[in-house]
Design an enzyme around this catalytic site. Structure first.
Site, PDB file in Angstrom:
ATOM      1  N   HIS A   1       0.836  -1.188   0.000  1.00 13.28           N
ATOM      2  CA  HIS A   1       0.000   0.000   0.000  1.00 13.28           C
ATOM      3  C   HIS A   1       0.878   1.247   0.000  1.00 13.28           C
ATOM      4  CE1 HIS A   1      -3.942  -1.971   1.660  1.00 13.28           C
ATOM      5  NE2 HIS A   1      -3.378  -2.678   0.691  1.00 13.28           N
TER       6      HIS A   1
ATOM      7  N   GLU B   1       0.918   3.849   1.923  1.00 11.06           N
ATOM      8  CA  GLU B   1       1.428   4.237   3.234  1.00 11.06           C
ATOM      9  C   GLU B   1       2.609   3.370   3.654  1.00 11.06           C
ATOM     10  OE1 GLU B   1      -3.143   4.100   3.855  1.00 11.06           O
ATOM     11  OE2 GLU B   1      -1.695   3.396   2.340  1.00 11.06           O
TER      12      GLU B   1
ATOM     13  N   CYS C   1      -6.185   1.621   5.922  1.00  9.05           N
ATOM     14  CA  CYS C   1      -6.780   0.355   6.347  1.00  9.05           C
ATOM     15  C   CYS C   1      -6.161  -0.060   7.687  1.00  9.05           C
ATOM     16  CB  CYS C   1      -6.541  -0.720   5.295  1.00  9.05           C
ATOM     17  SG  CYS C   1      -4.804  -1.198   5.126  1.00  9.05           S
TER      18      CYS C   1
ATOM     19  N   CYS D   1      -2.279  -0.616   7.523  1.00 13.50           N
ATOM     20  CA  CYS D   1      -1.492   0.610   7.456  1.00 13.50           C
ATOM     21  C   CYS D   1      -1.584   1.400   8.755  1.00 13.50           C
ATOM     22  CB  CYS D   1      -1.945   1.450   6.275  1.00 13.50           C
ATOM     23  SG  CYS D   1      -1.601   0.688   4.665  1.00 13.50           S
TER      24      CYS D   1
END
EC number: 3.5.4.33
Length: 358
Positions: free
Chosen positions: A56, A58, A86, A89
């Site tokens: 992801h 992040e 999410c 993260c």
């Protein structure tokens, strides 16, 4: 500039990363990590390119920042991301002791900053991160909406829906737990006659062993969610189709469309198209078996009905037809009790004899 003005400035930098992800064919989410008015690191979504469910935006930014600063604790930093983080993260941000995170669009499916859960507000955790949401939310959300709208349009154009079939909306499958795999579709197999079939195909194409995972009625490929990670971690290839009438595959409206010999042919055509080699069948009781003589691992636990692919009775012609079919022939060489990670490990012990030496 004041903090809110700074937030908009840095969110525009995160949006630039999101647009770069879009150009790469990824879900357009971008992130920047800032300290003292300087960009320390950037990140953008890359799960598809990297075959990595943790890739992801992040996570990429946190890793890059920690490497640059020589410390996994990111004191004094603010992370800007175009979509609400999410749970994965959010957890990484808390472990990094991140003082502040700013996000753009809310995520009603998996958001862990208040939309679904709020990990940042959990008082029992040993660190609290301040959160600000909704910065340039409209612009961030429009980028995401446009991406998914275009993807749906492209899928419809590539796989038009026949008049005599139904298709469960993609939205029904959004945010599936334990399911990071990219959906794949085929509609040009001779036996399909234009119907769209969904399948998962993960792992190296030259793997020493291929698992063809075959669900029974009324289940679908999601039944294998706990076994797939174990098999893939071992370096195997895993193919898990949804039979026509089930899961994400098209669903003919008439029960008469479903015949066992036709389903066998569809599976055989798919196996040929995907050039499957060194195949071991992993099947639920009552699954359709494309070849009677292939090594077979039988999962003793019956197929469960979560109702998800069948929003109404009209979509259930497949399960109604299968209720009249008899059990498929096939003598399992090995049985496991359920579709769990432990059963996957037991199945691999049996199947080692069929693996091609790497």
């Amino acid at each position: 500039m004041s903090e809110p003005e700074d937030d908009a400035t840095w969110m525009r930098a995160a949006l630039a990363q999101a647009r770069a992800a879009l150009q790469d064919g990824e879900v357009p989410v971008g992130a920047v990590l800032v300290r003292g008015g300087e960009v320390i690191a950037t990140g953008r979504n890359a799960p598809i390119a990297g075959h990595d469910p943790t890739a992801h935006a992040e996570i990429a930014a946190l890793r890059a920042a920690a490497a640059r600063l020589g410390n996994y604790r990111l004191d004094g930093c603010t992370l800007y991301v175009t979509l609400e983080p999410c749970a994965m993260c959010a957890g990484a941000m808390l472990h990094a002791r991140l003082p502040r995170v700013v996000y753009g669009a809310a995520d009603p499916k998996t958001g862990a900053a208040g939309s679904v859960v709020d990990l940042f507000a959990e008082p029992r955790l040993n660190h609290q991160t301040r959160v600000a949401g909704g910065v340039l939310a409209e612009e961030c959300g429009a980028l995401l909406s446009g991406f998914f709208r275009e993807r749906r349009r492209a899928q419809r154009a590539a796989h038009p829906l026949r008049d005599d079939a139904l298709r469960t909306p993609d939205a029904a499958f959004a945010g599936l737990p334990d399911w990071p795999w990219q959906p794949r579709y085929v509609s040009d197999l001779p036996s399909l006659a234009g119907l769209r079939l969904h399948y998962v195909d993960e792992g190296p194409r030259d793997a020493p062993l291929t698992w063809l995972c075959l669900h029974a009625s009324p289940a679908w490929s999601h039944a294998w969610r706990h076994m797939l990670p174990v098999l893939l971690q071992a370096g195997h290839r895993v193919v898990a189709p949804d039979l026509i009438g089930f899961g994400r595959s098209d669903k003919p409206k008439k029960e008469a469309a479903h015949r066992l010999d036709w389903h066998r042919q569809v599976l055989a055509d798919l196996a040929q198209r995907l050039a499957l080699r060194n195949v071991v069948l992993l099947a639920q009781p009552g699954a359709v078996l494309p070849w009677p003589d292939a090594p077979l691992v039988l999962v003793q636990e019956g197929a469960a009905d979560d109702g998800l692919p069948f929003p109404d009775a009209g979509h259930r012609a497949g399960p109604r037809a299968f209720a009249r079919f008899g059990a498929e022939p096939g003598v399992p060489a090995c049985t496991v009790p359920d579709a769990s990670a432990a059963s996957a490990r037991a199945a691999m012990e049996y199947s080692a004899r069929y693996a091609r030496p790497s």
